[in-house]
Design a protein around this motif. Structure first.
Motif, PDB file in Angstrom:
ATOM      1  N   THR A  27      -9.047  14.716  71.842  1.00 49.31           N
ATOM      2  CA  THR A  27     -10.303  14.548  72.566  1.00 49.31           C
ATOM      3  C   THR A  27     -10.110  13.531  73.679  1.00 49.31           C
ATOM      4  O   THR A  27      -9.281  12.633  73.581  1.00 49.31           O
ATOM      5  CB  THR A  27     -11.462  14.085  71.652  1.00 49.31           C
ATOM      6  N   ILE A  28     -10.866  13.725  74.752  1.00 47.10           N
ATOM      7  CA  ILE A  28     -10.910  12.822  75.903  1.00 47.10           C
ATOM      8  C   ILE A  28     -12.373  12.497  76.150  1.00 47.10           C
ATOM      9  O   ILE A  28     -13.220  13.400  76.095  1.00 47.10           O
ATOM     10  CB  ILE A  28     -10.313  13.491  77.164  1.00 47.10           C
ATOM     11  N   GLN A  29     -12.678  11.246  76.431  1.00 44.67           N
ATOM     12  CA  GLN A  29     -14.053  10.866  76.745  1.00 44.67           C
ATOM     13  C   GLN A  29     -14.189  10.535  78.224  1.00 44.67           C
ATOM     14  O   GLN A  29     -13.284   9.943  78.811  1.00 44.67           O
ATOM     15  CB  GLN A  29     -14.478   9.649  75.938  1.00 44.67           C
ATOM     16  N   VAL A  30     -15.325  10.935  78.791  1.00 43.47           N
ATOM     17  CA  VAL A  30     -15.708  10.543  80.141  1.00 43.47           C
ATOM     18  C   VAL A  30     -16.871   9.573  79.957  1.00 43.47           C
ATOM     19  O   VAL A  30     -17.911   9.938  79.401  1.00 43.47           O
ATOM     20  CB  VAL A  30     -16.166  11.750  80.990  1.00 43.47           C
ATOM     21  N   ILE A  31     -16.672   8.332  80.388  1.00 42.46           N
ATOM     22  CA  ILE A  31     -17.687   7.295  80.210  1.00 42.46           C
ATOM     23  C   ILE A  31     -18.166   6.856  81.586  1.00 42.46           C
ATOM     24  O   ILE A  31     -17.405   6.309  82.381  1.00 42.46           O
ATOM     25  CB  ILE A  31     -17.111   6.089  79.438  1.00 42.46           C
ATOM     26  N   THR A  32     -19.442   7.144  81.886  1.00 47.43           N
ATOM     27  CA  THR A  32     -20.038   6.713  83.144  1.00 47.43           C
ATOM     28  C   THR A  32     -21.170   5.735  82.810  1.00 47.43           C
ATOM     29  O   THR A  32     -21.402   5.427  81.642  1.00 47.43           O
ATOM     30  CB  THR A  32     -20.589   7.907  83.946  1.00 47.43           C
ATOM     31  N   ASP A  33     -21.879   5.268  83.818  1.00 47.08           N
ATOM     32  CA  ASP A  33     -22.949   4.297  83.576  1.00 47.08           C
ATOM     33  C   ASP A  33     -24.043   4.827  82.665  1.00 47.08           C
ATOM     34  O   ASP A  33     -24.632   4.072  81.916  1.00 47.08           O
ATOM     35  CB  ASP A  33     -23.565   3.845  84.906  1.00 47.08           C
ATOM     36  N   GLY A  34     -24.342   6.104  82.721  1.00 50.38           N
ATOM     37  CA  GLY A  34     -25.466   6.617  81.950  1.00 50.38           C
ATOM     38  C   GLY A  34     -25.145   7.733  80.987  1.00 50.38           C
ATOM     39  O   GLY A  34     -26.024   8.230  80.301  1.00 50.38           O
ATOM     40  N   GLU A  35     -23.883   8.157  80.906  1.00 54.62           N
ATOM     41  CA  GLU A  35     -23.530   9.299  80.078  1.00 54.62           C
ATOM     42  C   GLU A  35     -22.157   9.110  79.440  1.00 54.62           C
ATOM     43  O   GLU A  35     -21.281   8.465  80.009  1.00 54.62           O
ATOM     44  CB  GLU A  35     -23.479  10.576  80.916  1.00 54.62           C
ATOM     45  N   ILE A  36     -22.005   9.714  78.271  1.00 53.59           N
ATOM     46  CA  ILE A  36     -20.707   9.800  77.611  1.00 53.59           C
ATOM     47  C   ILE A  36     -20.503  11.269  77.263  1.00 53.59           C
ATOM     48  O   ILE A  36     -21.370  11.897  76.664  1.00 53.59           O
ATOM     49  CB  ILE A  36     -20.652   8.983  76.313  1.00 53.59           C
ATOM     50  N   THR A  37     -19.379  11.834  77.677  1.00 55.25           N
ATOM     51  CA  THR A  37     -19.057  13.225  77.373  1.00 55.25           C
ATOM     52  C   THR A  37     -17.695  13.248  76.705  1.00 55.25           C
ATOM     53  O   THR A  37     -16.783  12.545  77.120  1.00 55.25           O
ATOM     54  CB  THR A  37     -18.996  14.072  78.672  1.00 55.25           C
ATOM     55  N   GLU A  38     -17.555  14.064  75.666  1.00 55.45           N
ATOM     56  CA  GLU A  38     -16.269  14.189  74.990  1.00 55.45           C
ATOM     57  C   GLU A  38     -15.802  15.638  75.074  1.00 55.45           C
ATOM     58  O   GLU A  38     -16.570  16.563  74.816  1.00 55.45           O
ATOM     59  CB  GLU A  38     -16.366  13.741  73.533  1.00 55.45           C
ATOM     60  N   TYR A  39     -14.539  15.816  75.453  1.00 65.39           N
ATOM     61  CA  TYR A  39     -13.923  17.137  75.593  1.00 65.39           C
ATOM     62  C   TYR A  39     -12.869  17.320  74.525  1.00 65.39           C
ATOM     63  O   TYR A  39     -12.133  16.380  74.194  1.00 65.39           O
ATOM     64  CB  TYR A  39     -13.239  17.271  76.960  1.00 65.39           C
TER      65      TYR A  39
END
Length: 169
Positions: A82-94
């Protein structure tokens, strides 16, 4: 998941069984789960070796937004991570899969948390060779613009093929 590989040696056929199973796991991201002060960013070498630039939804993010998640499978046949994308308002995991040579095979969004507006949430359940993704969409007003709160939920099931592709059931 069982895969049968036939090998012909002389007049005899022998079958070799290959088992690929993931442990049962729940993939979800919580606003308090990542370390926002010092998130563990991917290195440039990891970014390149994981072939992130080939993933349509991830290629526009630089390493300051990308974080290594977990390794769910790693053996001689390939790996699933899994890889996470962490931005100021969202977290997405692929969920990313790779073949035995390290080539990217497939990717799938398996978790998402909107930490600011709370319009959508995605969680996933993995069990053996199945990934079940649940998406909840929240609405805070109706078509007339009146304030209401409701949500709708959809569930999609994917099988993990012997080639480590994610196939909708």
């Amino acid at each position: 998941m069982t895969i049968s590989c036939q090998t012909k040696s002389g007049d005899k056929n022998t079958a070799e069984e290959l088992h690929v199973e993931l442990n049962e796991d729940k993939l979800n991201v919580k606003p308090d789960s990542p370390n926002f002060k010092e998130p563990p960013h991917l290195s440039i070498a990891q970014y390149d070796s994981l072939q992130i630039n080939k993933i349509k939804d991830l290629k526009d993010y630089d390493i300051s937004y990308l974080s290594m998640g977990r390794t769910l499978l790693s053996n001689e046949n390939g790996k699933i991570i899994t890889i996470q994308v962490i931005t100021d308002g969202e977290i997405t995991e692929y969920l990313l899969s790779y073949d035995r040579n390290g080539n990217l095979v497939d990717n799938l969004i398996v978790a998402y948390e909107d930490m600011v507006e709370y319009y959508s949430q995605i969680t996933s359940q993995i069990n053996s060779n199945k990934v079940i993704i649940q998406t909840v969409n929240f609405s805070y007003e109706n078509l007339k613009g009146e304030e209401v709160e409701f949500s709708d939920t959809s569930t999609i099931s994917y099988s993990i093929s012997p080639e480590l592709k994610f196939i909708a059931d």
